[in-house]
Design an enzyme around this catalytic site. Structure first.
Site, PDB file in Angstrom:
ATOM      1  N   THR A   7       0.775  -1.169   0.087  1.00 35.80           N
ATOM      2  CA  THR A   7      -0.190   0.013   0.131  1.00 35.80           C
ATOM      3  C   THR A   7       0.939   1.211  -0.192  1.00 35.80           C
ATOM      4  OG1 THR A   7       0.150   0.357   2.538  1.00 35.80           O
ATOM      5  CG2 THR A   7      -1.838  -1.080   1.291  1.00 35.80           C
ATOM      6  N   ASP A   8       0.430   2.335  -0.280  1.00 34.03           N
ATOM      7  CA  ASP A   8       0.880   3.522   0.107  1.00 34.03           C
ATOM      8  C   ASP A   8       0.836   3.555   1.523  1.00 34.03           C
ATOM      9  OD1 ASP A   8       2.093   5.945   0.107  1.00 34.03           O
ATOM     10  OD2 ASP A   8       0.957   7.093  -1.613  1.00 34.03           O
TER      11      ASP A   8
END
Ligand code: BGC
Length: 831
Positions: free
Chosen positions: A268-269
């Site tokens: 994920t970011d």
């Protein structure tokens, strides 16, 4: 079953693969090569990865799938602890796009947009290698870079972190950069997958985009990175067609794995996870930087049967597969090299010099030679304070940085006169104690930890005026003093992440305090001023300052005097961008337009050097002698700028984005549904008309077009021959340096639409390019191969590429609006 669902929606939303047109020619997207690039075999029964997974407890597997606190790190962005008992080492993940971001010094390279301006894949490889080696030397295993989101809106806060508005250019550069990073054994992470083209509401905005636009514009850069062997992909914060990118089966499984065969892992970011079972099922493998969804929650989901353990094994297997490919499972990480700051600095200088774009040069203003080089006024805050990089996660602690003023003085030498005027006071001046009742010192107040300081008094202003209040403060944004003027907070908490990300140089004082500014129209008379400051953990230091019309006018007057007294002027303009925040105008911030207009009026031999993140409007353009676009030039920016100004190097950079004339004349203008979005939705209704494609289609003249850049020499083009190569083609022509200086030309090949495709096609699209160095008088035969893919469009009905056959126009020239040669060729399916 999430897998089946995601595949169905993949076909309807994004399309699967259909090999209607083969990729070939110049290799767009490029094929894998290089030591780190092999797309090794997927783990199978009996493989090392498989046997490791078989020996791991569920806790050990989960520890590979989410971030944790690093007991020994260098302040890098992410960490997973590994499984020491099985010889699986920790992973340290550091940003980023312009160098390795840790708490230690590293080479601060020029921003990627400046690298891209060089139009030189070989240089992108060197840039990648420099970061790759540094990352390994600084104890890192994974680099959170490159960023390949296209420049779509001129306002996006991260335009400096990415390459430009064209998918072919982006693809060719990112492939080489990924190879360079991984040549050195650092795992590259291409980000942010996908459609993260703005910062405004980036964590929630829903990008509504059609399949063709996505495939033709935004996705090719990612595809090229994957085909070059990138080990990891970072999902974007935003939603795409209704689903968060980090839980989009169509993107993470359909496009990435099924179409492109990606066998690395997806993270994920930062803090962008939203679910456990849905995200894992869609194809997400790792949550960063902590384990809100992929830690205890995933453990529980496996225990209660909501998530099959096989899905955890699959994600862990993807992480381990990449680690294996990079030799990290061979009993301890491969030996780490030492840093080589000298080599890093050389690359930083080379890239900044190669990428600098000479936008305008009238009346021989540049290069500075003869009398022009002996009497110079340097003007502007970034003339004396080095502007190294933008803010946010791409900010690097540079090894060192000289100011342009120092570099220009040194280059001009003893006999020369180089004066300096700041032109604008970005840090403000003291508020005189006499203007305050009761009198108070608001200059560098120190409030000890646990203590408070308050002021409640009156500020008296003799006449109505615009003041810019400037607050300097130590510590985190949440700890800054509260300042109320007539009951209104002067520095309110900014919505979203804009509060946490500060920009580069104007957002920090030379003594290291953070800066916030607010312009206020003050009426004459008395105003109630309240300041409340609390000393946090390490205490708080702050100043409250201001500029007024009078102080600003005095700064401009001083600059004008300096400009008049000098033969030539070099004026540095800036725009301080950062992740987390979009800008609100394409104009230079503050009062810079007025300063530049006044200085250029006083001395037409004015060169404006721009340290900006992206395009800017230039209402003063016609008054200036020259404009040199240097973006954020990294730690060697002063030397590179000076070399270009004095002609020690010849500018060869080209714009990778169109510059609009004003805020009303660009692809986003006048349609808030396009940008910044309405009710949380942002519609890509311009379709495939991104950047120069839009200007061409709408017949709008940009201030400077894509591909534009001048040189101190001239080039002539001749003898275009076109021939078919498979389903692609080859353009052969000659370029001659017809001037008196050695220099680099970027020959650009554009193709026109296909008569056989019933689609809205661009009037011209970049299909190939070559940067060539030529000595005075030298001519070179240049061959540019155009891949079939560059002649193809995405067919959303059939979910595949379709070759644009028939008679196509091919233009070869020096920018998207400066064709020098034109020819036609019949494109056909070839073998
Ligand atoms: C950025 C990413 C970055 C990450 C870690 C996020 O805010 O969007 O690009 O890699 O932080 O610093």
């Amino acid at each position: 079953m999430p897998g089946a669902l995601s595949r169905r929606s993949a076909l309807s939303l994004l399309g699967g693969t259909m090999a209607v047109a083969a990729t070939g020619g110049s290799g767009w997207p490029a094929a894998a090569s290089g030591p780190g690039a092999a797309t090794g075999p997927a783990p199978g029964p009996g493989s090392r990865v498989d046997s490791l997974i078989g020996r791991m407890t569920i806790e050990e597997k989960l520890s590979l799938l989410h971030g944790a606190k690093d007991p020994h790190g260098l302040g890098q962005a992410g960490y997973t602890p590994g499984v020491p008992r099985l010889g699986i080492p920790p992973l340290r993940l550091a940003d980023g796009p312009a160098g390795v971001r840790v708490t230690r010094h590293a080479t601060a390279l020029p921003a990627p947009v400046l690298l891209a301006s060089a139009f030189d894949p070989g240089l992108a490889r060197e840039y990648g290698r420099t970061i790759g080696r540094e990352g390994r030397a600084l104890g890192q295993d994974v680099l959170l870079s490159p960023m390949v989101n296209l420049i779509r809106t001129p306002y996006a806060g991260r335009n400096f972190e990415t390459f430009g508005e064209d998918p072919l250019l982006t693809s060719e550069l990112v492939a080489e950069e990924v190879r360079g990073i991984q040549d050195e054994g650092l795992i590259a992470t291409v980000k942010h997958f996908a459609m993260n083209n703005q910062e405004h509401e980036r964590e929630s905005i829903d990008v509504i985009v059609d399949e063709r636009t996505m495939r033709e514009l935004e996705l090719p850069g990612f595809e090229a990175a994957v085909r070059a062997g990138a080990g990891a992909v970072m999902s974007a914060y935003n939603k795409v067609n209704g689903a968060f990118a980090g839980e989009s089966g169509p993107l993470l499984t359909g496009v990435l794995r099924e179409d492109w065969g990606f066998d690395g892992w997806v993270m994920t970011d930062w803090h962008a996870a939203h679910s456990t079972a849905a995200a894992l099922g869609a194809g997400l493998d790792m949550e960063m930087p902590d384990g809100e969804y992929f830690g205890g929650a995933l453990r529980k989901a496996v225990a209660d049967g909501t998530v099959p353990e096989a899905e955890v094994d699959r994600a862990a297997g993807r992480v381990l597969t990449v680690m294996d490919r990079f030799g990290l499972l061979d009993g301890g990480a491969p030996p780490r090299p030492g840093r080589d700051p000298g080599a890093g600095a050389r690359t930083a200088l080379k890239v900044a010099t190669a990428g600098g774009v000479l936008l305008r040069n009238e009346r021989g203003t540049l290069p500075l030679t003869g009398p022009a080089a002996r009497s110079i006024a340097v003007i502007g805050p970034t003339g004396s304070i080095p502007f190294v990089s933008g803010g946010g996660s791409a900010h690097v602690v540079p090894d060192h940085a000289a100011s342009p003023l120092e570099a220009i003085r040194e280059r001009a030498g003893r006999g020369a006169r180089v004066d300096y005027a700041r032109g604008e006071d970005v840090f403000g001046k003291k508020i005189p104690a006499a203007a305050l009742s009761p009198a108070a010192g608001l200059e560098k107040r120190k409030v000890a930890a646990g203590k408070s300081w308050t002021y409640d008094g009156t500020l008296t202003v003799a006449e109505a005026d615009e003041w810019t209040f400037v607050l300097h403060f130590s510590g985190p944004p949440t700890g800054r003093p509260k300042v109320l003027l007539d009951g209104e907070e002067l520095f309110p908490f900014r919505a979203g992440l804009g509060e946490y990300f500060t920009g580069g140089f104007v957002s920090a004082t030379p003594d290291g305090l953070a800066v916030r500014r607010t312009a206020v129209e003050l009426t004459a008379g008395r105003h109630r001023l309240k300041v409340a400051a609390k000393g946090g953990g390490e205490g708080l230091t702050f100043r409250l300052r201001r500029t007024t019309s009078a102080t600003r006018a005095a700064d401009v007057a001083e600059a004008v005097r300096a400009a008049r007294a000098a033969h030539s002027v070099v004026l540095f303009g800036y725009e301080d961008a950062t992740e987390g925040r979009d800008r609100t105008t394409v104009a230079l911030p503050g009062h810079q337009n007025a300063l530049i207009a006044a200085v250029a009026e006083a001395n037409p031999r004015t060169t404006v050097v721009l340290n900006t993140s992206s395009c800017t409007s230039m209402p003063w353009l016609e008054r200036t002698g020259a404009v040199l676009q240097m973006y954020y030039p990294g730690q060697e920016g002063a030397a590179a700028t000076t070399a270009l100004l004095f002609g020690d190097a010849n500018p060869g950079g080209r714009l990778t984005q169109s510059f609009p004339v004003s805020d009303d004349r660009h692809p986003m203008a006048g349609d808030p549904r396009r940008y910044p979005g309405v009710n949380g939705r942002e519609e890509y209704s311009e379709g495939v008309r991104t950047g120069y494609r839009w200007y061409d289609a709408e017949g709008v003249r940009p201030l400077f077009p894509f591909g534009h850049g001048l040189s101190y020499t001239t080039f002539a083009y001749a003898g275009l021959r076109l021939r078919r190569r498979g389903s692609g083609l080859e353009a052969v022509f000659t370029v001659r340096n017809t001037g008196r200086r050695a220099g680099a030309e970027v020959a650009q090949v554009y193709v026109g639409p296909s008569p056989d495709l019933p689609l809205d096609q661009a009037g011209r699209s970049l299909a190939g390019f070559r940067r060539i160095h030529l000595r005075p008088g030298q001519a070179r035969k240049v061959t540019v191969r155009v891949a079939a893919r560059a002649l193809s469009a995405w067919d959303s009905e059939r979910h595949g590429w379709v070759l644009g056959t028939g008679r196509r126009t091919v233009e070869v020239g020096s920018s998207s609006r400066d064709p020098r040669l034109r020819g036609h060729i019949e494109v056909r399916h070839g073998s």
